[in-house]
Design a protein around this motif. Structure first.
Motif, PDB file in Angstrom:
ATOM      1  N   ILE A 194      52.623  21.791   8.447  1.00 49.36           N
ATOM      2  CA  ILE A 194      52.759  22.309   9.783  1.00 49.36           C
ATOM      3  C   ILE A 194      52.781  21.240  10.723  1.00 49.36           C
ATOM      4  O   ILE A 194      53.746  21.410  11.493  1.00 49.36           O
ATOM      5  CB  ILE A 194      51.475  23.440   9.995  1.00 49.36           C
ATOM      6  CG1 ILE A 194      51.575  24.569   9.187  1.00 49.36           C
ATOM      7  CG2 ILE A 194      51.254  23.458  11.319  1.00 49.36           C
ATOM      8  CD1 ILE A 194      50.413  25.638   9.539  1.00 49.36           C
ATOM      9  N   HIS A 195      51.806  20.069  10.711  1.00 48.02           N
ATOM     10  CA  HIS A 195      52.176  18.890  11.615  1.00 48.02           C
ATOM     11  C   HIS A 195      52.770  17.946  11.300  1.00 48.02           C
ATOM     12  O   HIS A 195      52.892  16.708  11.757  1.00 48.02           O
ATOM     13  CB  HIS A 195      50.723  18.383  11.868  1.00 48.02           C
ATOM     14  CG  HIS A 195      49.671  19.617  12.331  1.00 48.02           C
ATOM     15  ND1 HIS A 195      49.868  20.037  13.663  1.00 48.02           N
ATOM     16  CD2 HIS A 195      48.663  20.179  11.857  1.00 48.02           C
ATOM     17  CE1 HIS A 195      48.861  21.023  13.989  1.00 48.02           C
ATOM     18  NE2 HIS A 195      48.246  21.095  12.955  1.00 48.02           N
ATOM     19  N   LYS A 210      55.335  16.228  13.894  1.00 47.18           N
ATOM     20  CA  LYS A 210      54.580  15.448  14.811  1.00 47.18           C
ATOM     21  C   LYS A 210      54.299  13.762  14.453  1.00 47.18           C
ATOM     22  O   LYS A 210      54.684  12.992  15.011  1.00 47.18           O
ATOM     23  CB  LYS A 210      53.073  15.963  15.209  1.00 47.18           C
ATOM     24  CG  LYS A 210      53.124  17.364  15.995  1.00 47.18           C
ATOM     25  CD  LYS A 210      53.959  17.104  17.214  1.00 47.18           C
ATOM     26  CE  LYS A 210      53.654  18.390  18.035  1.00 47.18           C
ATOM     27  NZ  LYS A 210      54.407  18.472  19.369  1.00 47.18           N
ATOM     28  N   TRP A 226      43.003  20.439  18.357  1.00 46.88           N
ATOM     29  CA  TRP A 226      42.717  21.851  17.965  1.00 46.88           C
ATOM     30  C   TRP A 226      41.410  21.954  17.901  1.00 46.88           C
ATOM     31  O   TRP A 226      40.612  21.169  17.516  1.00 46.88           O
ATOM     32  CB  TRP A 226      43.760  22.404  17.144  1.00 46.88           C
ATOM     33  CG  TRP A 226      45.263  22.367  17.552  1.00 46.88           C
ATOM     34  CD1 TRP A 226      45.883  21.817  18.698  1.00 46.88           C
ATOM     35  CD2 TRP A 226      46.189  23.040  16.673  1.00 46.88           C
ATOM     36  NE1 TRP A 226      47.196  22.211  18.819  1.00 46.88           N
ATOM     37  CE2 TRP A 226      47.455  22.750  17.441  1.00 46.88           C
ATOM     38  CE3 TRP A 226      46.194  23.522  15.546  1.00 46.88           C
ATOM     39  CZ2 TRP A 226      48.789  23.235  16.861  1.00 46.88           C
ATOM     40  CZ3 TRP A 226      47.616  23.953  15.082  1.00 46.88           C
ATOM     41  CH2 TRP A 226      48.735  23.841  15.679  1.00 46.88           C
ATOM     42  N   TRP A 228      41.700  29.318  24.992  1.00 50.67           N
ATOM     43  CA  TRP A 228      42.107  28.268  24.452  1.00 50.67           C
ATOM     44  C   TRP A 228      41.853  26.919  25.449  1.00 50.67           C
ATOM     45  O   TRP A 228      41.564  25.802  24.799  1.00 50.67           O
ATOM     46  CB  TRP A 228      43.700  28.252  24.353  1.00 50.67           C
ATOM     47  CG  TRP A 228      44.387  27.044  23.482  1.00 50.67           C
ATOM     48  CD1 TRP A 228      45.071  25.840  24.354  1.00 50.67           C
ATOM     49  CD2 TRP A 228      44.529  26.489  22.305  1.00 50.67           C
ATOM     50  NE1 TRP A 228      45.315  25.169  23.795  1.00 50.67           N
ATOM     51  CE2 TRP A 228      45.104  25.328  22.388  1.00 50.67           C
ATOM     52  CE3 TRP A 228      44.025  27.052  21.050  1.00 50.67           C
ATOM     53  CZ2 TRP A 228      45.341  24.397  21.199  1.00 50.67           C
ATOM     54  CZ3 TRP A 228      44.407  26.421  19.887  1.00 50.67           C
ATOM     55  CH2 TRP A 228      45.107  25.323  20.025  1.00 50.67           C
ATOM     56  N   CYS A 285      49.375  27.685  13.433  1.00 48.23           N
ATOM     57  CA  CYS A 285      50.763  26.928  13.213  1.00 48.23           C
ATOM     58  C   CYS A 285      51.004  26.393  14.608  1.00 48.23           C
ATOM     59  O   CYS A 285      51.782  25.560  14.962  1.00 48.23           O
ATOM     60  CB  CYS A 285      51.894  27.865  12.819  1.00 48.23           C
ATOM     61  SG  CYS A 285      52.394  29.377  13.666  1.00 48.23           S
ATOM     62  N   SER A 286      50.322  26.996  15.731  1.00 47.42           N
ATOM     63  CA  SER A 286      50.636  26.564  16.916  1.00 47.42           C
ATOM     64  C   SER A 286      49.550  27.177  17.996  1.00 47.42           C
ATOM     65  O   SER A 286      48.765  27.833  17.594  1.00 47.42           O
ATOM     66  CB  SER A 286      51.966  27.325  17.721  1.00 47.42           C
ATOM     67  OG  SER A 286      52.087  28.529  17.690  1.00 47.42           O
ATOM     68  N   PRO A 287      49.461  26.759  19.168  1.00 47.24           N
ATOM     69  CA  PRO A 287      48.392  27.183  20.219  1.00 47.24           C
ATOM     70  C   PRO A 287      48.571  28.652  20.407  1.00 47.24           C
ATOM     71  O   PRO A 287      47.469  29.486  20.891  1.00 47.24           O
ATOM     72  CB  PRO A 287      48.631  26.371  21.552  1.00 47.24           C
ATOM     73  CG  PRO A 287      49.188  25.032  21.100  1.00 47.24           C
ATOM     74  CD  PRO A 287      49.930  25.470  19.691  1.00 47.24           C
ATOM     75  N   ARG A 288      49.647  29.282  20.058  1.00 45.74           N
ATOM     76  CA  ARG A 288      49.996  30.721  20.564  1.00 45.74           C
ATOM     77  C   ARG A 288      49.621  31.585  19.198  1.00 45.74           C
ATOM     78  O   ARG A 288      49.853  32.664  19.325  1.00 45.74           O
ATOM     79  CB  ARG A 288      51.590  30.854  20.932  1.00 45.74           C
ATOM     80  CG  ARG A 288      51.516  30.271  22.417  1.00 45.74           C
ATOM     81  CD  ARG A 288      52.941  30.692  22.987  1.00 45.74           C
ATOM     82  NE  ARG A 288      52.958  30.166  24.399  1.00 45.74           N
ATOM     83  CZ  ARG A 288      52.705  30.819  25.451  1.00 45.74           C
ATOM     84  NH1 ARG A 288      52.234  31.854  25.179  1.00 45.74           N
ATOM     85  NH2 ARG A 288      52.635  30.125  26.554  1.00 45.74           N
ATOM     86  N   CYS A 289      49.434  31.011  18.095  1.00 41.90           N
ATOM     87  CA  CYS A 289      49.316  31.558  16.958  1.00 41.90           C
ATOM     88  C   CYS A 289      48.190  32.794  16.759  1.00 41.90           C
ATOM     89  O   CYS A 289      47.016  32.230  17.006  1.00 41.90           O
ATOM     90  CB  CYS A 289      49.112  30.630  15.715  1.00 41.90           C
ATOM     91  SG  CYS A 289      49.307  31.305  14.141  1.00 41.90           S
ATOM     92  N   CYS A 313      50.708  36.459  12.219  1.00 41.65           N
ATOM     93  CA  CYS A 313      51.618  35.573  12.887  1.00 41.65           C
ATOM     94  C   CYS A 313      53.141  35.575  12.195  1.00 41.65           C
ATOM     95  O   CYS A 313      53.359  35.458  10.853  1.00 41.65           O
ATOM     96  CB  CYS A 313      51.347  34.208  12.730  1.00 41.65           C
ATOM     97  SG  CYS A 313      52.221  32.993  13.820  1.00 41.65           S
ATOM     98  N   GLY A 332      55.417  33.570  12.632  1.00 38.82           N
ATOM     99  CA  GLY A 332      55.947  32.208  12.439  1.00 38.82           C
ATOM    100  C   GLY A 332      56.626  31.778  11.489  1.00 38.82           C
ATOM    101  O   GLY A 332      56.253  32.334  10.217  1.00 38.82           O
TER     102      GLY A 332
END
Length: 559
Positions: free
Chosen positions: A241-242, A245, A304, A339, A418-422, A444, A446
Motif C-alpha cells: 500500500i505504501h 511513497k 498513522w 484523525w 489504505c488512506s486517512p479516509r479509509c 472501503c 479503494g
C-alpha cells in the motif's frame, strides 16, 4: 461423422443449417463473435462508446463510435495494445536524449497580470469583510474569485492559487532527522540539468534499474509461501500500500545524492509472491554502488495511528451518532477519536510502519539506439495490459498453493487502511477523515483492497516531469499529425474526412432512439478502419514505400 461435428460444405454449396442438429448448430460461430474477432484483427475497439457529435457550424448531429480507452487486454485488447505502444513511444523518446527537453515557462501576459491584480484587491477586501463578520460580502467575493480563477486557468496559468480562507488547522510538521539505523548519504547541490555524462566524446549511456521490497518469508518457485504460518502477510500488505511513497523518497534521495535532476520512466509490477517491484529507465548513468547505497538508505515512515489490533468486528461495530456528528462506541456511546486527535504529535511518537527496500538491486547500463535498448523498453511495458493479479500469475491456471497465498494476502489487505479516509480505520477505533453517516465501518471501495490489485491502488506507470516535456496527449497528437501529413504529401483525400468543426460532444443516455446498438457501432468502427487503412496504404504507395511499412508507428490513429 458424429452428431456433434459440423458437416463440411460440398461442391461449393453453402452450409444448409436447416439440416443440422441442435448440437451441431451450437458449434457454429456467433455473429457477434465474428465481428469481435474482425475488430481485433483490424485494431478496432471492441467496446465502442456511443457519443453524440454536434457540428456547431452546420448543426449536423451524428452518433459516432468512440474507443473505450481501456488499458486491460481482458476488457479490450485493441485499446490496451494501443495504450501500451503509446507508452513505449513515450519511454523511447525520453530515454537517450542529447538535448535538454525543458522549455522555459511562458512570460505572463497582460491579461493574466490584470486578473491577478484584481484577485489581490479581492483578497484584501475579503480579509476586511471577514474581520467585520459580513458573511454576505464574503460569499459574494468568493463567487467573484472563483470566476477569476476559472479564467486564469483558461488563460494557461498553472500552479496553486492562494486560498481566501486560511487552513483550519496548521499542518503537522515532524522532525526530518534521519533514523539512527539508516546509512547516511552525501548531499550535493542539484544542478539544473537532466542529461547524463558523455563518454568518449560521443557515447551517452543510460541506466536500467530494478528495485524490490524486503523478504517476508521463504517462497517456492511459484511465489507461494513455503510456511504460511510464519510468512509476514501484515508487513507485505502494508509495504504494498505504501510502495509509491518509498519510490518517491528514493528519487528525492537520488537527486540530492548525485547532484543533478535525474529523470526516469518507471513501471510498477508484481512479483510472483505478490509484492510490487519497480523497473525504471533512467536518463544518464549513475554508478552501481551509488544506486545500491541510495536504495539501502531509503525508507518511508508511516505516521498513522497504530493499527495492529482490531477493536471492533462482527456485529459490534461503531455507530453513527447524529447528535455527536461522529461515530461512537456501541457500548459506551463515547465518540471515537478523530484523525487529528489520533495523529497529534504529542500522542503519536513512533511511526506505525516503516517501509524499506530489499537487498536485491539490479543496475545495468544501456546504449541508445541499440537492440538491447528496444528489448528493455518492451520489458518495461510487458505487463501493462494485464491486471496486477494476472501479472503475478494468479490466472485460471494458478496452483492451489498460489491461490491460498493470494487469499491470505488479500485477507490482510482488507483490514489494512489504505488512506486517512479509509473506513477500515473504524475497525481500529479511529474516525477517518471525512467520516459521514453513509460510511460503512470496515468497507472501503479503494482499489488497494481489491483482489486484482494486490494493494497497488495508484498508477502503474510513473514518469518524471522533465522526461520528454510531452504528455500522452502530445504523443497522440504527434501520431495523428504524422498520418495527416503523409496523406497531404501524397495528395490523398481521406474517405472518412469530416469538417474541422468546431464540434461539441455530449454523452448519450440509455434508451436514446438515435443511438444504434453496440454491434452496429462495432460494424461502423470496422468500416471506418478499413477505409482508413485503404487511404493510408494508398498514401504509402504514392510516397514509394511498401504498404506494410510504418504500420506499428501509426496503427490505431483513426480509431
Amino acid at each position: 461423422m458424429t452428431s456433434t461435428q459440423i458437416p463440411a460444405p460440398t461442391d461449393g454449396q453453402p452450409l444448409d443449417q436447416e439440416r443440422l442438429t441442435r448440437a451441431q448448430k451450437a458449434l457454429l460461430a456467433l455473429s457477434d463473435e465474428v465481428a469481435r474477432q474482425l475488430a481485433e484483427d483490424h485494431g478496432v475497439c471492441v467496446r465502442p462508446l456511443a457519443m453524440r457529435r454536434i457540428d456547431l457550424t452546420s448543426g449536423r448531429v451524428d452518433v459516432v463510435p468512440v474507443p473505450c480507452g481501456s488499458t486491460r487486454e481482458d476488457r479490450c485488447r485493441p485499446c490496451a495494445d494501443k495504450a501500451r505502444r503509446l507508452r513505449m513511444v513515450q519511454c523511447r523518446q525520453g530515454w537517450h536524449l542529447e538535448h535538454e527537453p525543458v522549455a522555459a515557462p511562458a512570460d505572463p501576459t497582460a491579461r493574466q497580470k490584470e486578473l491577478m491584480a484584481v484577485r489581490a484587491d479581492l483578497h484584501a477586501a475579503y480579509t476586511v469583510a471577514r474581520e467585520q463578520g459580513d458573511e454576505d460580502e464574503c460569499e459574494e467575493i468568493r463567487g467573484v474569485v472563483a470566476e477569476i480563477d476559472a479564467e486564469l486557468r483558461a488563460l494557461g496559468v498553472r500552479g496553486r492559487l492562494a486560498p481566501l480562507d486560511p487552513p483550519d488547522r496548521a499542518a503537522v510538521k515532524r522532525s526530518t532527522r534521519r533514523r539512527q539505523d539508516a546509512p547516511n548519504l552525501p548531499r550535493r547541490p542539484v544542478e539544473k540539468r537532466t542529461l547524463g555524462q558523455v563518454f568518449g566524446g560521443r557515447y551517452r549511456p543510460s541506466t536500467f534499474l530494478t528495485l524490490t521490497l524486503d523478504s517476508y518469508g521463504r517462497v517456492d518457485a511459484e511465489g507461494a509461501a513455503v510456511d504460511p504460518g510464519t510468512y509476514d502477510y501484515r508487513r507485505a500488505a502494508r509495504d504494498a500500500i505504501h510502495f509509491p511513497k518509498i519510490v518517491d523518497r528514493f528519487w528525492q534521495n537520488t537527486r540530492r545524492c548525485v547532484g543533478w535532476d535525474v529523470q526516469y520512466f518507471g513501471t510498477v509490477e508484481p512479483q510472483k509472491r505478490g509484492a510490487p517491484h519497480f523497473h525504471a529507465a533512467i536518463r544518464g548513468t549513475i554508478p552501481r554502488a551509488e544506486l545500491r547505497a541510495i536504495a539501502a538508505a531509503t525508507y518511508h515512515q508511516v505516521w498513522w495511528p497504530p493499527h495492529d489490533e482490531i477493536k471492533y468486528s462482527g456485529d459490534r461495530l461503531p455507530r453513527w451518532d447524529d447528535r455527536a456528528k461522529a461515530f461512537v462506541d456501541p457500548d459506551t456511546r463515547e465518540a471515537l477519536p478523530t484523525w487529528e486527535e489520533a495523529t497529534d504529535p504529542e500522542v503519536l511518537i513512533t511511526p506505525a510502519h516503516t517501509v524499506v527496500f530489499g537487498a536485491q538491486v539490479h543496475v545495468k547500463g544501456i546504449l541508445g539506439g541499440t537492440e538491447e535498448a528496444g528489448r528493455h523498453i518492451g520489458y518495461l511495458t510487458k505487463y501493462l495490459t494485464k491486471s496486477v493479479g494476472q501479472a503475478a500469475g494468479l490466472g485460471e491456471d494458478a496452483s492451489a498453493r498460489q491461490r491460498e497465498h493470494a487469499r491470505r494476502l488479500v485477507a490482510e489487505l482488507r483490514i489494512t487502511p489504505c488512506s486517512p479516509r479509509c473506513p477500515v480505520w473504524l475497525l481500529y477505533g479511529v474516525q477517518p477523515k471525512g467520516a459521514r453517516p453513509s460510511t460503512t465501518p470496515g468497507v472501503c471501495k479503494g482499489k488497494a483492497h481489491r483482489p486484482e490489485h494486490l494493494g497497488l491502488a495508484g498508477r502503474r506507470v510513473l514518469v518524471s516531469r522533465k522526461w520528454s516535456n510531452k504528455s500522452l496527449a502530445d504523443h497522440r497528437a504527434e501520431r495523428s499529425a504524422f498520418v495527416r501529413q503523409l496523406l497531404h504529401r501524397a495528395g490523398v483525400q481521406p474517405a472518412y474526412a469530416v469538417d474541422d468543426g468546431p464540434f461539441e460532444w455530449e454523452r448519450t443516455a440509455p434508451g436514446d432512439r438515435d443511438v444504434p446498438p453496440r454491434p452496429v457501432l462495432l460494424l461502423h468502427a470496422i468500416h471506418q478502419r478499413q477505409r482508413w487503412r485503404a487511404d493510408y496504404d494508398a498514401a504509402l504507395k504514392a510516397a514509394g514505400d511498401p504498404p506494410d511499412q510504418n504500420r506499428s508507428a501509426t496503427e490505431g490513429e483513426a480509431a
